[in-house]
Design an enzyme around this catalytic site. Structure first.
Site, PDB file in Angstrom:
ATOM      1  N   ASN A   7       0.929  -0.846   0.504  1.00  0.00           N
ATOM      2  CA  ASN A   7       0.364   0.226  -0.110  1.00  0.00           C
ATOM      3  C   ASN A   7       0.785   1.321  -0.270  1.00  0.00           C
ATOM      4  O   ASN A   7       1.225   1.214   1.615  1.00  0.00           O
ATOM      5  CB  ASN A   7      -0.588  -0.052   1.167  1.00  0.00           C
ATOM      6  CG  ASN A   7      -2.281   1.152   1.823  1.00  0.00           C
ATOM      7  OD1 ASN A   7      -1.798   2.143   0.488  1.00  0.00           O
ATOM      8  ND2 ASN A   7      -2.426   1.152   2.318  1.00  0.00           N
ATOM      9  N   ARG A  90      -2.863  -2.299  -3.366  1.00  0.00           N
ATOM     10  CA  ARG A  90      -3.770  -1.401  -3.005  1.00  0.00           C
ATOM     11  C   ARG A  90      -4.024  -0.162  -4.149  1.00  0.00           C
ATOM     12  O   ARG A  90      -2.502   0.458  -4.187  1.00  0.00           O
ATOM     13  CB  ARG A  90      -3.980  -1.177  -1.654  1.00  0.00           C
ATOM     14  CG  ARG A  90      -5.537  -0.002  -1.334  1.00  0.00           C
ATOM     15  CD  ARG A  90      -5.267   0.826  -0.217  1.00  0.00           C
ATOM     16  NE  ARG A  90      -5.978   2.046  -0.433  1.00  0.00           N
ATOM     17  CZ  ARG A  90      -5.805   3.528   0.765  1.00  0.00           C
ATOM     18  NH1 ARG A  90      -4.749   3.467   1.199  1.00  0.00           N
ATOM     19  NH2 ARG A  90      -7.067   3.472   0.754  1.00  0.00           N
ATOM     20  N   HIS A 179     -13.259   3.013   0.384  1.00  0.00           N
ATOM     21  CA  HIS A 179     -13.276   2.251   1.112  1.00  0.00           C
ATOM     22  C   HIS A 179     -13.717   1.041   1.083  1.00  0.00           C
ATOM     23  O   HIS A 179     -13.939   0.318   1.706  1.00  0.00           O
ATOM     24  CB  HIS A 179     -13.764   2.896   2.485  1.00  0.00           C
ATOM     25  CG  HIS A 179     -13.006   3.717   3.201  1.00  0.00           C
ATOM     26  ND1 HIS A 179     -13.696   4.493   4.259  1.00  0.00           N
ATOM     27  CD2 HIS A 179     -11.902   4.023   3.124  1.00  0.00           C
ATOM     28  CE1 HIS A 179     -12.978   5.688   4.501  1.00  0.00           C
ATOM     29  NE2 HIS A 179     -11.908   5.655   4.460  1.00  0.00           N
ATOM     30  N   GLY A 209     -13.592   5.917  10.893  1.00  0.00           N
ATOM     31  CA  GLY A 209     -11.378   6.307  11.500  1.00  0.00           C
ATOM     32  C   GLY A 209     -11.238   7.780  10.826  1.00  0.00           C
ATOM     33  O   GLY A 209     -12.258   8.300  11.057  1.00  0.00           O
ATOM     34  N   ARG A 240     -11.704  16.103   7.446  1.00  0.00           N
ATOM     35  CA  ARG A 240     -12.008  16.683   6.363  1.00  0.00           C
ATOM     36  C   ARG A 240     -13.891  16.869   6.193  1.00  0.00           C
ATOM     37  O   ARG A 240     -14.302  16.174   8.005  1.00  0.00           O
ATOM     38  CB  ARG A 240     -12.452  15.338   5.756  1.00  0.00           C
ATOM     39  CG  ARG A 240     -11.111  15.237   4.585  1.00  0.00           C
ATOM     40  CD  ARG A 240     -11.698  13.892   4.445  1.00  0.00           C
ATOM     41  NE  ARG A 240     -10.418  12.659   4.529  1.00  0.00           N
ATOM     42  CZ  ARG A 240      -9.913  11.557   4.111  1.00  0.00           C
ATOM     43  NH1 ARG A 240     -10.902  11.225   3.493  1.00  0.00           N
ATOM     44  NH2 ARG A 240      -9.191  10.814   4.699  1.00  0.00           N
ATOM     45  N   ASP A 282      -8.579  13.453  16.806  1.00  0.00           N
ATOM     46  CA  ASP A 282      -8.101  12.161  17.545  1.00  0.00           C
ATOM     47  C   ASP A 282      -9.593  11.507  18.028  1.00  0.00           C
ATOM     48  O   ASP A 282      -9.742  13.005  19.365  1.00  0.00           O
ATOM     49  CB  ASP A 282      -6.965  11.691  18.144  1.00  0.00           C
ATOM     50  CG  ASP A 282      -7.083  10.105  17.999  1.00  0.00           C
ATOM     51  OD1 ASP A 282      -7.725   9.647  19.131  1.00  0.00           O
ATOM     52  OD2 ASP A 282      -6.615   9.863  17.853  1.00  0.00           O
ATOM     53  N   GLU A 384      -8.330  -4.560   5.408  1.00  0.00           N
ATOM     54  CA  GLU A 384      -8.447  -4.886   3.928  1.00  0.00           C
ATOM     55  C   GLU A 384      -6.982  -5.794   3.826  1.00  0.00           C
ATOM     56  O   GLU A 384      -6.900  -5.717   2.636  1.00  0.00           O
ATOM     57  CB  GLU A 384      -7.891  -3.110   3.724  1.00  0.00           C
ATOM     58  CG  GLU A 384      -9.053  -2.229   4.146  1.00  0.00           C
ATOM     59  CD  GLU A 384      -8.852  -1.212   4.385  1.00  0.00           C
ATOM     60  OE1 GLU A 384      -9.035  -0.099   3.707  1.00  0.00           O
ATOM     61  OE2 GLU A 384      -8.474  -1.146   5.245  1.00  0.00           O
TER      62      GLU A 384
HETATM   63  P1  ADP Z   1      -7.453   5.762   9.536  1.00  0.00           P
HETATM   64  O1  ADP Z   1      -6.990   3.865   9.257  1.00  0.00           O
HETATM   65  O2  ADP Z   1      -8.698   5.884   8.576  1.00  0.00           O
HETATM   66  O3  ADP Z   1      -6.100   6.745   9.055  1.00  0.00           O
HETATM   67  P2  ADP Z   1      -8.263   4.391  11.613  1.00  0.00           P
HETATM   68  O4  ADP Z   1      -9.217   3.320  11.505  1.00  0.00           O
HETATM   69  O5  ADP Z   1      -6.560   3.765  12.623  1.00  0.00           O
HETATM   70  O6  ADP Z   1      -7.955   4.914  10.834  1.00  0.00           O
HETATM   71  O7  ADP Z   1      -9.138   4.943  12.735  1.00  0.00           O
HETATM   72  C1  ADP Z   1      -8.755   6.328  13.643  1.00  0.00           C
HETATM   73  C2  ADP Z   1      -9.481   6.699  14.553  1.00  0.00           C
HETATM   74  O8  ADP Z   1      -9.923   6.170  15.003  1.00  0.00           O
HETATM   75  C3  ADP Z   1      -8.580   8.196  15.434  1.00  0.00           C
HETATM   76  O9  ADP Z   1      -9.990   9.002  15.556  1.00  0.00           O
HETATM   77  C4  ADP Z   1      -8.725   7.477  16.855  1.00  0.00           C
HETATM   78  O10 ADP Z   1      -9.323   8.104  18.347  1.00  0.00           O
HETATM   79  C5  ADP Z   1     -10.262   6.478  16.839  1.00  0.00           C
HETATM   80  N1  ADP Z   1      -9.962   5.733  17.992  1.00  0.00           N
HETATM   81  C6  ADP Z   1      -8.499   4.580  17.886  1.00  0.00           C
HETATM   82  N2  ADP Z   1      -9.518   3.765  19.045  1.00  0.00           N
HETATM   83  C7  ADP Z   1     -10.070   4.323  20.071  1.00  0.00           C
HETATM   84  C8  ADP Z   1     -11.275   4.323  21.060  1.00  0.00           C
HETATM   85  N3  ADP Z   1     -10.154   3.373  21.800  1.00  0.00           N
HETATM   86  N4  ADP Z   1     -12.128   4.520  21.049  1.00  0.00           N
HETATM   87  C9  ADP Z   1     -12.531   5.781  20.358  1.00  0.00           C
HETATM   88  N5  ADP Z   1     -11.637   5.759  18.914  1.00  0.00           N
HETATM   89  C10 ADP Z   1     -10.736   5.013  19.127  1.00  0.00           C
END
Ligand code: ADP
Length: 400
Positions: A7, A90, A179, A209, A240, A282, A384
């Site tokens: 990826n 990917r 996605h 995410g 976004r 986050d 994925e």
């Molecule tokens: P991407 O792959 O799109 O970069 P992810 O699928 O890893 O993103 O998701 C990241 C998000 O998931 C972040 O906003 C993070 O805060 C949230 N996240 C991860 N662990 C937790 C948790 N324990 N509680 C709430 N949100 C979480």
């Protein structure tokens, strides 16, 4: 088969070496700062994490370093490169060319190149990765797996924007959706877990995410999804904006004396829950700020996020004439019981009952609705890379 899943981002390369028959991950890692100074490879194998600092001037250097790590006598997992049966790449955008994964040949590479105008930030890096692998492993079959392909089954009335039709024919402006690999994987996995044929199910998959999208999957096919021409449309995301009134763009250009490009940059990088809260993109930070410190703007950001997810779930139940399963996946969907409960609160008229104890799950497959619930609510961690490995295996088997 041992499948190397790649990826590529513009300056990064994520990889996993997967045993496709059982999904066992033999090794995985990340090459960062490719083409920049201080490039670094982090390689995880046999329960160990190894950091290798070495210059990588391009993706070819990165792939070479990855292969060296995979065959290394100390921390490698294979003896020889010839043990890699195939590579799965990917690829973000397949336009209208690709409705499923394909074996990469010159025509395929040309079509992926034609899609650069639709994904200028992503497809060039994916092409770099394909070309680098082709040079280093010329005899190993390679497969492209597209983020957009799963959504190519959407009907025209779902993918067309109500703008002059010639913009679709001339410039290919339409909803593509992203996605796709994740929506496909979690919908199939949900049907497997429920032991029901996917052809008989109406599933709403919520990939929440950093980037978030929802898909309506009817009888195993995507019939609508919230991301559009680009991954900017739809839900409120980490940074976004998701969907906004397009007039805001020209209004902001005038008010702030900035260009269209600058506005779009703000909508991509400074908006979403980050833009509203002013704190973080986050969700862990936002939940702390909202619930532990009573921060009002963090609360508002979570409200805006959850409200859009809720509305989209409702609209996809309407699009499919009902819903049998609602699936949560990705960082927030898998790990945020509070966010899930918040989203689902008030949606019970769709026919589900949430089991609050069962909902208290993180990062594991689970049915979180009550036993007597008519509609299932589930958590299914996305995978994925495994989906890419499985598609690659299937295509390579078929040409043998
Ligand atoms: P991407 O792959 O799109 O970069 P992810 O699928 O890893 O993103 O998701 C990241 C998000 O998931 C972040 O906003 C993070 O805060 C949230 N996240 C991860 N662990 C937790 C948790 N324990 N509680 C709430 N949100 C979480």
């Amino acid at each position: 088969m041992k499948i190397l899943v790649i990826n590529c981002g513009s300056s990064s390369l994520k990889y996993q070496l997967i045993e496709s028959k059982d999904g066992n991950v033999l090794a995985k890692g990340l090459a960062e700062r490719i083409g920049i100074n201080d490039s670094l490879l982090t390689h995880n194998a046999n329960g160990e994490k190894i950091k290798i600092k070495k210059d990588m001037k391009d993706h070819k250097d990165a792939i070479k370093l990855v292969l060296d790590a995979l065959v290394n006598s100390d921390y490698g997992v294979i003896k020889d490169m010839s043990e890699i049966d195939a590579v799965g790449h990917r690829v973000v955008h397949g336009g209208e060319y690709f409705t499923s994964s394909v074996l990469i040949n010159d025509d395929v590479l040309k079509a992926i190149t034609d899609c650069i105008e639709l994904a200028p930030l992503h497809n060039p890096a994916n092409i770099e990765g394909i070309k680098a692998c082709k040079q280093i492993m010329p005899d190993v079959p390679m497969v492209a797996v597209f983020d957009t392909a799963f959504h190519q089954t959407m009907p025209d009335y779902a993918y067309l924007y109500p703008i002059p039709y010639e913009y679709y024919t001339k410039y290919k402006i339409r909803r593509y959706g992203f996605h796709g690999t994740s929506h496909k994987y979690v919908s199939q996995r949900a049907a497997e877990i429920l032991n029901k044929p996917i052809e008989s199910l109406k599933i709403i998959t919520c990939h929440l995410g950093n980037g978030s999208s929802i898909a309506a999957v009817k009888n195993g096919k995507s019939v609508d999804t919230s991301m559009g021409f680009t991954p900017l449309e739809g839900l409120a995301m980490g940074t976004r904006s998701g969907s906004i009134d397009p007039s805001i763009i020209s209004y902001l250009m005038e008010k702030e004396n900035i260009t269209a490009e600058e506005v779009v940059n703000i909508l991509n990088k400074k908006s979403g829950v980050y833009g509203i809260s002013g704190i973080s993109s986050d969700f862990r930070d936002l939940e702390d700020a909202a619930f532990k410190n009573g921060n009002k703007r963090a609360q508002l950001a979570l409200n805006v996020f959850a409200y859009r997810v809720k509305k989209t779930i409702g609209s996809y139940a309407a699009a499919m004439g009902g819903v049998d399963v609602i699936v949560f996946t990705a960082g927030i969907g898998e790990n945020g019981p509070e966010v899930r409960e918040f989203i689902l609160d008030g949606l019970e008229f769709l026919g589900f009952k949430l089991d609050k104890d069962k909902n208290n799950v993180r990062g594991k497959e689970a049915i979180i609705s009550t036993a007597d619930s008519k509609v299932y609510v589930m958590v299914v961690p996305t995978n994925e890379e495994y989906m890419i490995a499985k598609d690659t295996e299937k295509i390579v088997e078929s040409i043998k």
